[in-house]
Design a protein around this motif. Structure first.
Motif, PDB file in Angstrom:
ATOM      1  N   THR A  63      -0.924  51.980  41.926  1.00  0.00           N
ATOM      2  CA  THR A  63      -1.311  51.541  40.578  1.00  0.00           C
ATOM      3  C   THR A  63      -2.682  50.884  40.486  1.00  0.00           C
ATOM      4  O   THR A  63      -3.257  50.839  39.409  1.00  0.00           O
ATOM      5  CB  THR A  63      -0.277  50.533  40.014  1.00  0.00           C
ATOM      6  OG1 THR A  63      -0.119  49.483  40.966  1.00  0.00           O
ATOM      7  CG2 THR A  63       1.045  51.187  39.761  1.00  0.00           C
ATOM      8  N   LEU A  64      -3.209  50.358  41.586  1.00  0.00           N
ATOM      9  CA  LEU A  64      -4.482  49.622  41.502  1.00  0.00           C
ATOM     10  C   LEU A  64      -5.677  50.424  42.002  1.00  0.00           C
ATOM     11  O   LEU A  64      -6.796  49.943  41.977  1.00  0.00           O
ATOM     12  CB  LEU A  64      -4.383  48.302  42.279  1.00  0.00           C
ATOM     13  CG  LEU A  64      -3.287  47.339  41.801  1.00  0.00           C
ATOM     14  CD1 LEU A  64      -3.275  46.102  42.652  1.00  0.00           C
ATOM     15  CD2 LEU A  64      -3.490  46.963  40.345  1.00  0.00           C
ATOM     16  N   THR A  65      -5.435  51.636  42.497  1.00  0.00           N
ATOM     17  CA  THR A  65      -6.566  52.488  42.880  1.00  0.00           C
ATOM     18  C   THR A  65      -6.533  53.762  42.044  1.00  0.00           C
ATOM     19  O   THR A  65      -5.460  54.225  41.661  1.00  0.00           O
ATOM     20  CB  THR A  65      -6.506  52.885  44.369  1.00  0.00           C
ATOM     21  OG1 THR A  65      -5.237  53.475  44.616  1.00  0.00           O
ATOM     22  CG2 THR A  65      -6.690  51.701  45.274  1.00  0.00           C
ATOM     23  N   SER A  91      -1.440  57.673  45.550  1.00  0.00           N
ATOM     24  CA  SER A  91      -2.645  57.465  44.736  1.00  0.00           C
ATOM     25  C   SER A  91      -2.727  58.474  43.592  1.00  0.00           C
ATOM     26  O   SER A  91      -3.509  58.303  42.662  1.00  0.00           O
ATOM     27  CB  SER A  91      -3.894  57.566  45.617  1.00  0.00           C
ATOM     28  OG  SER A  91      -3.931  58.841  46.226  1.00  0.00           O
ATOM     29  N   TYR A 139      -0.612  48.677  45.567  1.00  0.00           N
ATOM     30  CA  TYR A 139      -2.075  48.784  45.539  1.00  0.00           C
ATOM     31  C   TYR A 139      -2.501  50.253  45.500  1.00  0.00           C
ATOM     32  O   TYR A 139      -3.363  50.645  44.717  1.00  0.00           O
ATOM     33  CB  TYR A 139      -2.668  48.083  46.758  1.00  0.00           C
ATOM     34  CG  TYR A 139      -4.171  48.075  46.763  1.00  0.00           C
ATOM     35  CD1 TYR A 139      -4.868  47.211  45.927  1.00  0.00           C
ATOM     36  CD2 TYR A 139      -4.895  48.949  47.577  1.00  0.00           C
ATOM     37  CE1 TYR A 139      -6.258  47.209  45.908  1.00  0.00           C
ATOM     38  CE2 TYR A 139      -6.279  48.957  47.560  1.00  0.00           C
ATOM     39  CZ  TYR A 139      -6.955  48.082  46.722  1.00  0.00           C
ATOM     40  OH  TYR A 139      -8.313  48.089  46.694  1.00  0.00           O
ATOM     41  N   MET A 159       3.381  45.395  48.492  1.00  0.00           N
ATOM     42  CA  MET A 159       2.089  45.235  47.823  1.00  0.00           C
ATOM     43  C   MET A 159       1.113  46.353  48.214  1.00  0.00           C
ATOM     44  O   MET A 159       0.303  46.785  47.411  1.00  0.00           O
ATOM     45  CB  MET A 159       1.468  43.869  48.169  1.00  0.00           C
ATOM     46  CG  MET A 159       2.084  42.692  47.449  1.00  0.00           C
ATOM     47  SD  MET A 159       2.102  42.853  45.663  1.00  0.00           S
ATOM     48  CE  MET A 159       0.370  42.846  45.290  1.00  0.00           C
ATOM     49  N   ARG A 160       1.235  46.820  49.470  1.00  0.00           N
ATOM     50  CA  ARG A 160       0.409  47.961  49.888  1.00  0.00           C
ATOM     51  C   ARG A 160       0.727  49.192  49.055  1.00  0.00           C
ATOM     52  O   ARG A 160      -0.172  49.896  48.592  1.00  0.00           O
ATOM     53  CB  ARG A 160       0.663  48.275  51.366  1.00  0.00           C
ATOM     54  CG  ARG A 160      -0.227  47.509  52.311  1.00  0.00           C
ATOM     55  CD  ARG A 160       0.189  47.712  53.750  1.00  0.00           C
ATOM     56  NE  ARG A 160       0.056  49.096  54.165  1.00  0.00           N
ATOM     57  CZ  ARG A 160       0.824  49.676  55.087  1.00  0.00           C
ATOM     58  NH1 ARG A 160       1.781  48.987  55.654  1.00  0.00           N
ATOM     59  NH2 ARG A 160       0.633  50.925  55.428  1.00  0.00           N
TER      60      ARG A 160
END
Length: 302
Positions: free
Chosen positions: A282-284, A212, A279, A275-276
């Motif tokens: 890059t997506l949090t 993260s 996620y 995908m985890r």
């Protein structure tokens, strides 16, 4: 090993390869690295002994030492199982996550890329005389266990090790039908795995929760990691999708529809744990509003 046509030279190449990588695995010297190196050595030495036995038995039965002519059934079965042990195919896969987890990222990178080349080249050369049923069993088990094993992992090295097991399954299934696709798959797998390991090493990431903070360290690495992980998972239109598509097409052409379906479904398991990672990385957003935390504003130290 790749360029040898005599069994003894191929076996010597495998042995030198194993022994040469062990000092790299034990550096820096600590208990975990040493334990992993011993596990690796024991597995590889066992597989090498089985290969040596199969070579001698084959030469006794056929009176020749050429790599391309393994005509005896027992010899070819032993050879296949020993190469499966060397490559970490299921059900001989238990050492791969353990060894990869216990060594540094760069040693893990060598273990999961360079070390696959020699056994795959032998498999490629003896593929016409292999037993299809054994290969199918090994391949389906590998893709399934490679997907399931990676689902509940939090260490990135273990996830990449299970990913390696799954990719090896894809390479094994097609080696008798169309060996050139095995080589294509291996090349693409090596390039994407190298990229992933180098990105993780650059940002010093070893666990999922550390990901993260990737965007904070380097935005370009974040984008590279996103695309590489999607490519490893085999998501179109990225490069990693190409070998999977071609392998499924080849299996469908030879009327192995059930096997192709099983492989495609097991690839979804892999895609889930990639995908985890995506996620988290890059997506949090890391919980911080302080602009001084952005390391990419300043000159990088590495």
């Amino acid at each position: 090993t790749i360029f040898s046509t005599h069994w003894l030279m191929a076996w010597m190449g495998l042995e030198i390869n194993t022994l040469a990588v062990i000092p790299m695995m034990t550096y820096p010297n600590n208990m975990r690295n040493t334990e992993s190196a011993i596990k690796y050595f024991l597995m590889q030495a066992t597989a090498s002994m089985i290969i040596m036995f199969a070579i001698i038995y084959n030469s006794w039965m056929t009176n020749q030492w050429t790599l391309f002519q393994v005509s005896d059934n027992l010899a070819i079965t032993l050879m296949t199982l020993a190469l499966a042990m060397k490559l970490g195919l299921a059900p001989f896969h238990f050492w791969v996550p353990e060894v990869t987890q216990g060594i540094p990222l760069m040693s893990g990178m060598i273990l999961l890329t360079w070390q696959k080349i020699a056994p795959t080249s032998i498999m490629f050369q003896i593929s016409p005389s292999m037993n299809m049923n054994i290969l199918i069993t090994l391949a389906i088990l590998s893709t399934m266990l490679g997907g399931w094993g990676g689902l509940n992992q939090t260490h990135l090295r273990k996830i990449l090790a299970y990913s390696s097991i799954a990719h090896m399954g894809w390479m094994t299934i097609i080696v008798m039908i169309n060996p050139s696709l095995t080589i294509l798959n291996l090349i693409i797998y090596i390039i994407t795995t190298l990229t992933t390991f180098l990105s993780l090493n650059f940002t010093s990431m070893t666990k999922i929760n550390m990901l993260s903070n990737t965007w904070n360290k380097s935005t370009s690495i974040t984008i590279i990691l996103l695309l590489t992980l999607l490519s490893l998972g085999g998501l179109p239109p990225l490069t990693g999708f190409m070998p999977k598509w071609l392998i499924i097409q080849e299996l469908a052409t030879t009327n192995n529809i059930t096997i192709a379906t099983l492989l495609a479904l097991s690839a979804l398991l892999n895609l889930f744990f990639y995908m985890r990672l995506i996620y988290v990385s890059t997506l949090t957003i890391f919980p911080s509003n302080n602009s001084s935390k952005f390391q990419w504003f300043h000159q990088p130290t590495k």
